[in-house]
Design a protein around this motif. Structure first.
Motif, PDB file in Angstrom:
ATOM      1  N   TYR C 273       0.823  -1.416   0.110  1.00 20.30           N
ATOM      2  CA  TYR C 273      -0.014   0.017  -0.018  1.00 20.30           C
ATOM      3  C   TYR C 273       0.905   1.465  -0.052  1.00 20.30           C
ATOM      4  O   TYR C 273       0.551   2.456  -0.516  1.00 20.30           O
ATOM      5  N   TYR C 274       2.158   1.100   0.518  1.00 22.64           N
ATOM      6  CA  TYR C 274       3.053   2.333   0.279  1.00 22.64           C
ATOM      7  C   TYR C 274       3.259   2.729  -1.043  1.00 22.64           C
ATOM      8  O   TYR C 274       3.336   4.020  -1.389  1.00 22.64           O
ATOM      9  N   LEU C 275       3.339   1.833  -1.662  1.00 25.58           N
ATOM     10  CA  LEU C 275       3.848   2.015  -3.243  1.00 25.58           C
ATOM     11  C   LEU C 275       2.538   2.544  -3.909  1.00 25.58           C
ATOM     12  O   LEU C 275       2.418   3.518  -4.962  1.00 25.58           O
ATOM     13  N   ASN C 277       0.290   4.356  -2.690  1.00 27.11           N
ATOM     14  CA  ASN C 277       0.008   5.707  -2.255  1.00 27.11           C
ATOM     15  C   ASN C 277       0.854   6.860  -3.107  1.00 27.11           C
ATOM     16  O   ASN C 277       0.620   7.804  -3.169  1.00 27.11           O
TER      17      ASN C 277
END
Lengths: 352, 376, 311
Positions: C273-275, C277
């Motif tokens: 999910y960081y990527l 975002n």
């Protein structure tokens, strides 16, 4: 009035700075008074918290260290007339690279580990900003916007790495990389509780000041900053100089990240994203992109930040009080630029 | 406010010599607070705003309980990040406010920050929330924590009785052990009511992401979830969004019933207002306390919110029974045979993991019945 | 209700649409404001500060008066003032526009946090949603079509602004000022005044965008409310190539991207999910690289815009 134009310009700078500080102080005094705090008490606490004792000085200097290195990331490209705001991203990338290097070199002599972390951080941060300036030079991509975007990418990359590929399974509740090992930490400078980042910052500013002031390279950079076309016509290697300046700028911010890892946290995690990069932009502008002025300005801002806690605890002013003070100072200083050349009017030809 | 100002002016007089002397370079530290000898100065450091309806507010309630005691003076600072900043704030409180006890309340303040500063000030007590103390850490540091998954177990019991769709929702920041314990306890309790119940979990990635929290809550309601709880720094957005969408809410950190008066069922709350004054009493009496000080419902570390108006009698009764189960001292949440949601047995049949079990602090799985994954 | 559960994978595009509509409004208002300002040849990097101030003021006014729409008006007003402040300072000689923007961002965010301290706890009356999906049995469909009036106003303003730039004298004047101040002066336009006005009105747009955050979605005031929507607006306008209608599409895309992570987790995909975002930022960078070239200004950019020159 003096008649020498150089002196007049210098005097004007001093007057402008003092006038800006006075105006900021006045506005800030009105502001805190409106918030129900006594301005004299607030100013006294700012002095006390920033410079009022040996502890305060150490507090201020510790905070100023990353600001100096981060400010170089904006101030160096400014020599070429470029506006880079990717300080935060370069710092984060430098920190991650330093941690990765520190981990992989584990077992080697501490000094070698530290050198390895330094080099890794400088190279990673350097390439990060040099890349943005390459895009600027070869494709005309605006460097301000691209470095802004790169900040977000750097932070996402950090969070992904510490939660995934570089994750230390033992860092259960705060995802981090493994520790670089306490033997490899930078520690404090002798006789004070201020880490070595301060020395790095001062030395970097001094060396780069000399480079840009007294060498052919610095002279060439000034010409490019004055007029790119003229520089090209003169046969200057604009591309090479642009990339080198970008590399040095990013390297400085990257080293700030390395200091955070090697002197403070011992590992890389989300605490690297502490906003030092954005304060660095502020420092660079307050120093008017002058490399020699970065050190005192960083100390001044470090002092303001150091005193923020006292204002909260003694006057119940919110933590954002120092941010308001910084924003006011920044805006007035920029506005004061328009008064330049008007206080001691001189003819334009003479000034140039 | 009044006494602040007088203390400032008094202090200014006292410090005129010391502080100003030699541009401060040689000026020694002058006592800044002039209190009666038996007044205890105590500092509180928060990572966010202290009225956030969440983590920080829970600690600020503990601070307020101490402030109400005789012979105490508290200093509070909020918005302090887990960087060098917190080291300097601790030192500043010690140097300027003569604090003898410090409560740096954020989890990430401990390592490396408290561990670095505590040895420099052996006369100051450092009390950290998180239960991180290990053998060999500074003598004057200690770390306390509450088994809030017990309160989550109670909330999960109530939620299990109240859900119509058999789907519960959990908005969580990160898949770390503390959070996983809460999700798992909540789910285990609900599935004890009805084994068909599932808990859908959504991780937002960070402790304070208001837009993502709202998005996650909406996403859960869209999937048919009708009871929602969370583990983020401030449950305000999740509570309000869930209530607006007509879902029930169980709270976290502090009582969120004012945010969702009709939809609030109960909640898992910290009870620092009960715990913090104990430390002060011990300090005043010159008594030591354990480096690791932990407990659950029975020991007063955590509590549950009052039941909301929607809670049925049956749910209320089951909730009270769950509370009684833990108050008896016999309560165990994690018992074998326990499977994770990928089918692996994580606790073999016949084994029990009591709250003090160190293995629980390394939890890296979601139990059967939780829909979600722990990988980032 | 059961229908919602059965949507399964179909829930993902629906959630994206719903998320796009919900989360795009602040992007839309800020980018329209920035678009207006940049069309006149000036760049305002301080809209993040304006957005946060707008959010705080709107929440405060709504809390004190009980009227969220009064809050929106107040946010527009404070945005107008902050935009005008930027306009006035940039109107002075030898002042760096981008630096003024950064200063205004620091100032605005600081001031909003300072004044907003007492507003973290209370709950203010919220803007109502329009239940355009009342016909449907599906929760997800109803939620997706529960649209805020500000979104509709934003969409209307998008087309009004596009029409204004294309077909009105005011629009022509703004474009002329933005493309070349010399040409503008030659035809008798007051460059300073026009830029001051576009910056002020642009600020008002950003203020309204902030009010949406605090009064509708996520609908609360706190210091983490903005995740940089104001700062992103500058990039978003470049992404949209200074076209209001494309600003609308880009806002929907950025809003939808934010909803992708939670929606995918809803159906069981929860890695990276960081990527996720970071995708909007990466996309913008790619678009910028593709649209730029060494010899030409950024394609579609107003000729006099300061991001085209080297200062």
């Amino acid at each position: 009035m003096t008649s020498h134009p150089g002196l007049r310009l210098a005097a004007e700078s001093v007057v402008l700075i003092l006038a800006t500080f006075a105006a900021t102080a006045l506005l800030f005094a009105l502001f805190v008074a409106a918030a129900g705090a006594p301005p004299t008490g607030v100013f006294y606490d700012i002095y006390l918290g920033a410079f009022g004792s040996w502890f305060s000085w150490q507090n201020t200097l510790t905070r100023a260290a990353p600001f100096m290195l981060a400010a170089l990331c904006t101030a160096l490209p400014a020599r070429l007339g470029l506006l880079v705001i990717g300080n935060e991203g370069a710092l984060v990338i430098g920190g991650v690279a330093a941690a990765a290097a520190g981990i992989s070199l584990n077992g080697v002599a501490p000094l070698a580990v530290q050198v390895g972390m330094f080099v890794a951080a400088a190279v990673a941060g350097g390439l990060w900003i040099a890349g943005a300036l390459a895009l600027r030079h070869y494709r005309g991509v605006n460097e301000t916007i691209s470095t802004l975007l790169l900040n977000y990418l750097a932070i996402a990359l950090l969070l992904w790495l510490v939660g995934g590929p570089l994750h230390d399974p033992a860092s259960l509740n705060k995802p981090s990389t493994p520790s670089i090992g306490s033997a490899n930490m930078l520690g404090d400078m002798p006789g004070m509780s201020v880490h070595w980042g301060l020395a790095y910052g001062v030395i970097a500013c001094a060396l780069l000041f000399v480079l840009f002031r007294y060498t052919t390279f610095g002279f060439a950079a000034r010409i490019i900053g004055g007029n790119v076309r003229a520089a090209q016509l003169n046969g200057l290697a604009v591309a090479r100089i642009t990339l080198i300046v970008g590399f040095l700028a990013g390297a400085a911010a990257g080293v700030a990240g390395m200091v955070e890892v090697a002197a403070v946290h011992g590992r890389a995690n989300e605490s690297l994203v502490a906003g030092y990069g954005y304060v660095g932009i502020l420092v660079a502008f307050l120093a008017r992109q002058n490399l020699a002025m970065i050190v005192p300005v960083a100390i001044l801002l470090g002092g303001i930040e150091a005193s923020g806690g006292l204002l909260q605890r003694h006057f119940e002013l919110p933590d954002a009080t120092t941010t308001v003070l910084q924003g006011t100072l920044f805006m007035l200083l920029l506005a004061s630029e328009s008064l330049r050349g008007r206080i001691f009017p001189i003819r334009v030809q003479e000034a140039n | 406010m009044k006494d602040h100002r007088t203390s400032i002016s008094r202090r200014r007089l006292l410090q005129a010599a010391g502080g100003l002397g030699g541009l401060g370079l040689v000026g020694g530290l002058v006592p800044t607070a002039v209190w009666a000898a038996d007044t205890l100065s105590i500092g509180f450091i928060y990572v966010g705003p202290k009225d956030d309806f969440g983590y920080n507010q829970a600690h600020a309630e503990g601070a307020a309980a101490i402030a109400a005691m005789d012979g105490t003076k508290i200093y509070e600072q909020e918005g302090v990040p887990e960087t060098l900043e917190v080291q300097k704030v601790m030192e500043s409180m010690i140097n300027f406010d003569r604090t003898q006890m410090l409560f740096p309340t954020s989890f990430g303040y401990y390592d490396p920050h408290i561990k670095k500063i505590a040895p420099k000030y052996p006369d100051v007590k450092f009390l950290h929330a998180g239960g991180l103390y290990e053998e060999g850490d500074p003598e004057n540091a200690s770390s306390y924590f509450g088994y809030i998954d017990e309160a989550q177990y109670v909330a999960g019991t109530v939620a299990g009785h109240m859900t119509q769709t058999k789907k519960l929702g959990f908005v969580a920041a990160k898949p770390i052990p503390q959070v996983l314990r809460n999700i798992n306890a909540y789910t285990l309790a609900a599935r004890k009511v009805d084994p068909e119940i599932t808990t859908q979990v959504i991780f937002t990635g960070d402790w304070a992401m208001p837009v993502k929290e709202a998005e996650a809550t909406n996403s859960l309601v869209n999937q048919g979830v009708d009871v929602i709880t969370c583990h983020v720094d401030s449950p305000k957005v999740v509570s309000q969004t869930a209530a607006e969408r007509g879902a029930y809410v169980t709270g976290y950190h502090v009582d969120q019933s004012p945010l969702a008066p009709q939809q609030y069922l109960t909640g898992a709350e910290w009870n620092w207002g009960e715990i913090y004054p104990r430390f002060v009493k011990w300090q005043k009496a010159g008594k030591d306390w354990p480096h690791l000080y932990r407990g659950g419902l029975k020991d007063g570390f955590v509590k549950t919110s009052d039941y909301g108006p929607a809670v049925t009698d049956a749910a209320r009764k089951a909730g009270d029974e769950a509370i009684a189960y833990f108050m008896s001292g016999e309560g165990v949440i994690y018992k074998g045979e326990l499977k994770d949601n990928r089918g692996n047995v994580v606790i073999p049949a016949g084994q029990e993991r009591e709250q003090t079990d160190i293995q629980l602090e390394k939890m890296d799985y979601l139990v059967e019945g939780v829909i979600g994954s722990t990988s980032a | 209700m059961e229908g919602a559960a059965d949507l399964g994978w179909w829930g993902v595009p629906l959630a994206l649409l719903a998320g796009a509509v919900r989360a795009s409004t602040p992007f839309l208002f800020v980018s329209l404001g920035e678009c207006l300002t940049e069309k006149s040849g000036r760049i305002n990097l301080g809209l993040e500060g304006t957005l946060v101030m707008g959010a705080m003021i709107a929440y405060g006014i709504s809390f004190l008066t009980g009227s969220p729409w009064l809050g929106v008006a107040g946010a527009a007003g404070v945005g107008l003032v902050m935009g005008a402040l930027h306009g006035v300072i940039c109107g002075l000689p030898r002042v760096n526009h981008i630096a003024v923007g950064i200063a205004l961002m620091i100032f605005g965010v600081g001031l909003a946090f300072f004044l907003g301290k007492p507003l973290i706890q209370p709950s203010a009356p919220q803007l109502p949603g329009l239940a355009l999906g009342a016909w449907s049995d599906s929760r997800a469909v109803r939620a997706a079509l529960n649209v805020n009036a500000l979104f509709i106003i934003g969409v209307i303003l998008t087309f009004v602004m596009a029409w204004m730039f294309r077909s009105t004298r005011i629009g022509l004047a703004i474009r002329t000022v933005g493309d070349s101040r010399d040409a503008a002066r030659a035809v008798g336009l007051d460059v300073k005044r026009i830029r001051l006005l576009t910056t002020a009105v642009g600020g008002a747009f950003a203020g309204v965008g902030g009010s949406f955050l605090s009064l509708y979605y996520p609908g609360s005031w706190n210091e983490g409310l903005s995740s940089g929507q104001g700062l992103m607006a500058v990039a978003l306008v470049i992404f949209a190539r200074w076209d209001p209608i494309k600003c609308l599409y880009a806002s929907l895309l950025f809003g939808g991207a934010g909803a992708l992570g939670p929606a995918l987790q809803g159906v069981g995909i929860s890695t990276g999910y960081y990527l996720f975002n970071a995708t909007p930022y990466l996309l913008t960078l790619i678009v910028m690289i593709a649209a730029s070239s060494r010899d030409r200004a950024l394609a579609g950019a107003p000729g006099d815009l300061s991001i085209n020159s080297s200062s």
